[in-house]
Design an enzyme around this catalytic site. Structure first.
Site, mmCIF file in Angstrom:
data_model
loop_
_atom_site.group_PDB
_atom_site.id
_atom_site.type_symbol
_atom_site.label_atom_id
_atom_site.label_comp_id
_atom_site.label_asym_id
_atom_site.label_seq_id
_atom_site.Cartn_x
_atom_site.Cartn_y
_atom_site.Cartn_z
ATOM 1 N N CYS A 44 4.271 -7.058 -15.878
ATOM 2 C CA CYS A 44 2.870 -7.474 -15.945
ATOM 3 C C CYS A 44 2.576 -8.412 -14.786
ATOM 4 O O CYS A 44 3.373 -9.316 -14.488
ATOM 5 C CB CYS A 44 2.611 -8.177 -17.277
ATOM 6 S SG CYS A 44 0.912 -8.718 -17.508
ATOM 7 N N HIS B 163 -1.174 -0.845 -22.102
ATOM 8 C CA HIS B 163 -0.940 -2.186 -21.575
ATOM 9 C C HIS B 163 -2.263 -2.890 -21.275
ATOM 10 O O HIS B 163 -2.473 -4.037 -21.673
ATOM 11 C CB HIS B 163 -0.088 -2.072 -20.299
ATOM 12 C CG HIS B 163 0.257 -3.370 -19.662
ATOM 13 N ND1 HIS B 163 1.512 -3.909 -19.718
ATOM 14 C CD2 HIS B 163 -0.492 -4.239 -18.935
ATOM 15 C CE1 HIS B 163 1.532 -5.061 -19.059
ATOM 16 N NE2 HIS B 163 0.320 -5.274 -18.572
ATOM 17 N N GLU B 164 -3.171 -2.193 -20.587
ATOM 18 C CA GLU B 164 -4.453 -2.811 -20.204
ATOM 19 C C GLU B 164 -5.343 -3.040 -21.424
ATOM 20 O O GLU B 164 -6.018 -4.066 -21.518
ATOM 21 C CB GLU B 164 -5.168 -1.980 -19.141
ATOM 22 C CG GLU B 164 -4.382 -1.811 -17.848
ATOM 23 C CD GLU B 164 -3.856 -3.102 -17.247
ATOM 24 O OE1 GLU B 164 -4.516 -4.163 -17.364
ATOM 25 O OE2 GLU B 164 -2.763 -3.065 -16.649
ATOM 26 N N HIS C 291 -4.347 -6.191 -23.117
ATOM 27 C CA HIS C 291 -4.885 -7.395 -22.463
ATOM 28 C C HIS C 291 -6.252 -7.770 -23.031
ATOM 29 O O HIS C 291 -6.558 -8.948 -23.195
ATOM 30 C CB HIS C 291 -5.021 -7.183 -20.949
ATOM 31 C CG HIS C 291 -3.795 -7.516 -20.180
ATOM 32 N ND1 HIS C 291 -3.218 -8.771 -20.164
ATOM 33 C CD2 HIS C 291 -3.036 -6.750 -19.366
ATOM 34 C CE1 HIS C 291 -2.160 -8.759 -19.385
ATOM 35 N NE2 HIS C 291 -2.013 -7.543 -18.888
#
Length: 169
Positions: free
Chosen positions: A89, A131-132, A135
């Site tokens: 990351c 993953h995004e 966030h």
């Protein structure tokens, strides 16, 4: 080109659920442009989410497996089949750990003009979409780790073993 600095673990914006985007205007288009400039401004980046540049908005950009774009207000459909590969990351630079993710992901949302958008990916693209999206929920990939891998990751983070900007000079 406006490359924005990446927020590093410890910044509260990375741990806060982002606001849903409700206004599709020039400010939003500028945010998408800044995110894309930040993504493409250095080689090897697969995605950047708005909180990583200090903005609480459900927006991310991606460049993975030959697919490049952005997504706003995403929701995910994930396969039961999984993959277990190294993940890192930008907000925890220099640390990589094996991270279990769904092998296939379909992300639904809208583009910067409010038009419906669906992105389907397998492998690395599926990993980037997950993953995004995490966030935007205030979750970092290390939060998904388990057992010895999680303990090792947290130890290294506490010890400051990631490549923080203050250590690069």
């Amino acid at each position: 080109m406006t490359m924005r600095p990446i927020r590093i673990i410890g910044d509260p914006v990375l741990r806060t659920e982002c606001d849903k985007v409700t206004t599709f205007d020039a400010d939003l288009r500028a945010l998408v442009t800044d995110l894309m400039d930040t993504l493409l401004g250095e080689p090897g980046r697969a995605g950047v989410a708005a909180p990583q540049i200090g903005v609480s908005a459900q927006v991310f950009v991606y460049d993975a497996d030959g697919h490049r774009g952005h997504l706003i207000n995403p929701t995910l459909e994930l396969s039961d089949e999984t993959q277990d590969d190294e993940e890192g990351c930008l907000s925890i630079p220099g640390l990589y750990f094996p991270t279990v993710r769904a092998l296939h992901a379909t992300a639904h949302g809208v583009d910067q003009h409010g038009e419906p958008l669906t992105i389907t990916g397998t492998g690395f693209l599926a990993r980037a979409l997950q993953h995004e999206t995490d966030h935007l929920r205030g979750t970092l990939y290390v939060d998904t780790l388990r057992g010895d891998t999680r303990r090792r990751a947290l130890r290294e983070i506490r010890a400051g073993r990631f490549d923080s900007p203050s250590r690069r000079s």
